[in-house]
Motif scaffolding. Structure first.
Motif, PDB file in Angstrom:
ATOM      1  N   ILE A  96     -27.763  64.499  35.185  1.00 36.23           N
ATOM      2  CA  ILE A  96     -26.880  64.381  36.620  1.00 36.23           C
ATOM      3  C   ILE A  96     -27.570  65.112  37.809  1.00 36.23           C
ATOM      4  O   ILE A  96     -27.806  64.744  38.830  1.00 36.23           O
ATOM      5  CB  ILE A  96     -25.512  64.275  36.270  1.00 36.23           C
ATOM      6  N   ASN A  97     -27.531  66.618  37.264  1.00 34.25           N
ATOM      7  CA  ASN A  97     -27.724  67.613  38.434  1.00 34.25           C
ATOM      8  C   ASN A  97     -29.276  67.248  38.894  1.00 34.25           C
ATOM      9  O   ASN A  97     -29.702  67.466  39.952  1.00 34.25           O
ATOM     10  CB  ASN A  97     -27.828  68.883  37.929  1.00 34.25           C
ATOM     11  N   ILE A  98     -30.244  66.928  37.912  1.00 37.72           N
ATOM     12  CA  ILE A  98     -31.674  66.558  38.148  1.00 37.72           C
ATOM     13  C   ILE A  98     -31.834  65.452  39.254  1.00 37.72           C
ATOM     14  O   ILE A  98     -32.498  65.440  40.003  1.00 37.72           O
ATOM     15  CB  ILE A  98     -32.424  66.370  37.072  1.00 37.72           C
ATOM     16  N   GLY A  99     -30.820  64.499  38.861  1.00 29.25           N
ATOM     17  CA  GLY A  99     -30.903  63.154  39.644  1.00 29.25           C
ATOM     18  C   GLY A  99     -30.426  63.692  41.312  1.00 29.25           C
ATOM     19  O   GLY A  99     -30.769  63.123  42.101  1.00 29.25           O
ATOM     20  N   VAL A 100     -29.434  64.544  41.493  1.00 27.24           N
ATOM     21  CA  VAL A 100     -28.882  64.875  42.541  1.00 27.24           C
ATOM     22  C   VAL A 100     -30.030  65.564  43.425  1.00 27.24           C
ATOM     23  O   VAL A 100     -30.175  65.528  44.727  1.00 27.24           O
ATOM     24  CB  VAL A 100     -27.576  65.740  42.629  1.00 27.24           C
ATOM     25  N   LEU A 101     -30.665  66.643  42.699  1.00 24.01           N
ATOM     26  CA  LEU A 101     -31.944  67.172  43.242  1.00 24.01           C
ATOM     27  C   LEU A 101     -32.930  66.240  43.543  1.00 24.01           C
ATOM     28  O   LEU A 101     -33.686  66.397  44.830  1.00 24.01           O
ATOM     29  CB  LEU A 101     -32.450  68.347  42.474  1.00 24.01           C
ATOM     30  N   LEU A 102     -33.372  65.257  42.859  1.00 24.37           N
ATOM     31  CA  LEU A 102     -34.143  64.359  43.246  1.00 24.37           C
ATOM     32  C   LEU A 102     -33.979  63.626  44.396  1.00 24.37           C
ATOM     33  O   LEU A 102     -34.645  63.172  45.172  1.00 24.37           O
ATOM     34  CB  LEU A 102     -34.373  63.666  42.115  1.00 24.37           C
ATOM     35  N   LEU A 104     -32.212  64.503  46.818  1.00 23.00           N
ATOM     36  CA  LEU A 104     -32.410  65.360  48.098  1.00 23.00           C
ATOM     37  C   LEU A 104     -33.609  65.521  48.293  1.00 23.00           C
ATOM     38  O   LEU A 104     -34.202  65.372  49.597  1.00 23.00           O
ATOM     39  CB  LEU A 104     -31.674  66.732  47.605  1.00 23.00           C
ATOM     40  N   ILE A 105     -34.611  65.773  47.465  1.00 21.85           N
ATOM     41  CA  ILE A 105     -36.001  65.806  47.773  1.00 21.85           C
ATOM     42  C   ILE A 105     -36.683  64.933  48.355  1.00 21.85           C
ATOM     43  O   ILE A 105     -37.158  64.855  49.275  1.00 21.85           O
ATOM     44  CB  ILE A 105     -36.805  66.442  46.291  1.00 21.85           C
ATOM     45  N   VAL A 106     -36.432  63.610  47.673  1.00 22.93           N
ATOM     46  CA  VAL A 106     -36.910  62.374  48.393  1.00 22.93           C
ATOM     47  C   VAL A 106     -36.602  62.010  49.642  1.00 22.93           C
ATOM     48  O   VAL A 106     -37.265  61.898  50.501  1.00 22.93           O
ATOM     49  CB  VAL A 106     -36.708  61.059  47.337  1.00 22.93           C
ATOM     50  N   ALA A 107     -35.302  62.350  50.105  1.00 23.21           N
ATOM     51  CA  ALA A 107     -34.730  62.148  51.376  1.00 23.21           C
ATOM     52  C   ALA A 107     -35.519  63.145  52.324  1.00 23.21           C
ATOM     53  O   ALA A 107     -35.772  62.715  53.331  1.00 23.21           O
ATOM     54  CB  ALA A 107     -33.266  62.327  51.458  1.00 23.21           C
ATOM     55  N   LEU A 108     -35.798  64.474  51.919  1.00 23.89           N
ATOM     56  CA  LEU A 108     -36.120  65.276  52.666  1.00 23.89           C
ATOM     57  C   LEU A 108     -37.654  65.109  53.099  1.00 23.89           C
ATOM     58  O   LEU A 108     -38.301  65.310  54.283  1.00 23.89           O
ATOM     59  CB  LEU A 108     -35.949  66.760  52.187  1.00 23.89           C
ATOM     60  N   VAL A 109     -38.332  64.608  52.087  1.00 23.81           N
ATOM     61  CA  VAL A 109     -39.796  64.226  52.040  1.00 23.81           C
ATOM     62  C   VAL A 109     -39.825  62.910  53.271  1.00 23.81           C
ATOM     63  O   VAL A 109     -40.961  62.931  53.812  1.00 23.81           O
ATOM     64  CB  VAL A 109     -40.331  64.155  50.722  1.00 23.81           C
ATOM     65  N   LEU A 110     -39.006  61.997  53.016  1.00 20.05           N
ATOM     66  CA  LEU A 110     -39.167  60.783  53.535  1.00 20.05           C
ATOM     67  C   LEU A 110     -38.469  60.838  55.319  1.00 20.05           C
ATOM     68  O   LEU A 110     -39.015  60.192  56.119  1.00 20.05           O
ATOM     69  CB  LEU A 110     -38.588  59.684  53.200  1.00 20.05           C
ATOM     70  N   SER A 130     -34.059  57.377  48.850  1.00 23.56           N
ATOM     71  CA  SER A 130     -33.788  58.083  48.006  1.00 23.56           C
ATOM     72  C   SER A 130     -32.792  58.110  46.816  1.00 23.56           C
ATOM     73  O   SER A 130     -32.697  58.390  45.750  1.00 23.56           O
ATOM     74  CB  SER A 130     -33.381  59.664  48.669  1.00 23.56           C
ATOM     75  N   THR A 131     -31.772  57.261  47.452  1.00 21.53           N
ATOM     76  CA  THR A 131     -30.508  56.790  46.493  1.00 21.53           C
ATOM     77  C   THR A 131     -31.034  55.784  45.357  1.00 21.53           C
ATOM     78  O   THR A 131     -30.847  55.817  44.448  1.00 21.53           O
ATOM     79  CB  THR A 131     -29.243  56.255  47.382  1.00 21.53           C
ATOM     80  N   TYR A 132     -32.144  54.923  46.030  1.00 18.22           N
ATOM     81  CA  TYR A 132     -32.700  54.007  44.888  1.00 18.22           C
ATOM     82  C   TYR A 132     -33.435  54.789  43.996  1.00 18.22           C
ATOM     83  O   TYR A 132     -33.446  54.300  42.721  1.00 18.22           O
ATOM     84  CB  TYR A 132     -33.183  52.949  45.635  1.00 18.22           C
ATOM     85  N   VAL A 133     -34.014  55.822  44.417  1.00 18.83           N
ATOM     86  CA  VAL A 133     -34.879  56.594  43.304  1.00 18.83           C
ATOM     87  C   VAL A 133     -33.983  57.189  42.364  1.00 18.83           C
ATOM     88  O   VAL A 133     -34.257  57.136  41.313  1.00 18.83           O
ATOM     89  CB  VAL A 133     -35.679  57.704  44.118  1.00 18.83           C
ATOM     90  N   GLN A 134     -32.817  57.821  43.015  1.00 15.42           N
ATOM     91  CA  GLN A 134     -31.735  58.407  42.068  1.00 15.42           C
ATOM     92  C   GLN A 134     -31.391  57.606  40.843  1.00 15.42           C
ATOM     93  O   GLN A 134     -30.992  57.806  39.748  1.00 15.42           O
ATOM     94  CB  GLN A 134     -30.706  58.889  43.067  1.00 15.42           C
ATOM     95  N   VAL A 135     -30.758  56.466  41.336  1.00 14.30           N
ATOM     96  CA  VAL A 135     -30.275  55.233  40.557  1.00 14.30           C
ATOM     97  C   VAL A 135     -31.220  54.923  39.442  1.00 14.30           C
ATOM     98  O   VAL A 135     -30.905  54.562  38.324  1.00 14.30           O
ATOM     99  CB  VAL A 135     -29.725  54.219  41.451  1.00 14.30           C
TER     100      VAL A 135
END
Length: 211
Positions: A96-102, A104-110, A130-135
């Motif tokens: 779950i924590n990795i998903g939260v970090l993922l 954030l990272i995708v959102a910052l990159v885009l 980024s939410t779609y990637v997380q889900v």
């Protein structure tokens, strides 16, 4: 948010009593069917009536914000899936924590390139993507832990039917009510769509889950 949280919490409680992975999969599918009765009508109503909604809630001076609003509500369809419920049930907090970090990272990159491409709408869209990637990340590991395909975790046919039904319903209402004032048109459409959603929800609650 209250409805989505209530369904997720109820599903999590029932998962504690489900001993077999097939039972857990069935519970997740049933939760998806119930959540889609809330998420899909709201999504298509706000999407098709986006300009009327902005005009009614704010004013016609905010017409330029419609693209930003549309990008923002694109996040709604994935709310039909209880993202972390299985991972919580199986005590996989690390994932779950990795998903939260993922997320954030995708959102910052885009966020920067999409801002230059689409202005403020790009910022909203970056968080949606980024939410779609997380889900997808959560769905992948939930399915992997239960040793089932990803598609088994979601009621795909049920979702496609509801997406088609509510999209068509709201489009017809929008066309038929186009001559009315925005407030009246939106109000009537919301009322009819809400009634249709409640009828489908009632049917979903009575239909026994099948895998």
């Amino acid at each position: 948010p209250i409805a989505l949280s209530a369904v997720s919490n109820a599903t999590l409680m029932q998962l504690n009593y489900a001993r077999h992975r097939t039972d857990k999969v069935i519970l997740m599918q049933q939760a998806g069917k119930v959540l889609s009765c809330v998420v899909y009508p709201i999504f298509f109503l706000l999407l098709i009536y986006s300009r009327e909604f902005i005009t009614v809630v704010f004013s016609d001076k905010y017409g330029a914000s419609v693209p930003i609003f549309i990008c923002s509500i694109l996040i709604l369809p994935v709310r039909a899936y209880s993202n972390t419920t299985i991972l919580q049930n199986l005590h996989r907090g690390r994932l779950i924590n990795i998903g939260v970090l993922l997320d954030l990272i995708v959102a910052l990159v885009l966020v920067v390139p999409l801002y230059y491409l689409m202005d403020l709408a790009g910022i909203a869209l970056s968080f949606v993507i980024s939410t779609y990637v997380q889900v997808t990340f959560y769905l992948y590991y939930s399915a992997k832990l239960l040793r089932v395909p990803m598609t088994a975790m979601i009621p795909l046919k049920n979702w496609l039917f509801k997406a088609f039904f509510f999209a068509l319903l709201v489009l017809i209402l929008h066309f038929c009510l186009s001559g009315l004032k925005p407030l009246l048109s939106l109000g009537i459409a919301a009322g009819i769509t809400g009634i249709a959603a409640l009828l489908i929800l009632k049917r979903e609650m009575k239909t026994p889950s099948q895998h």
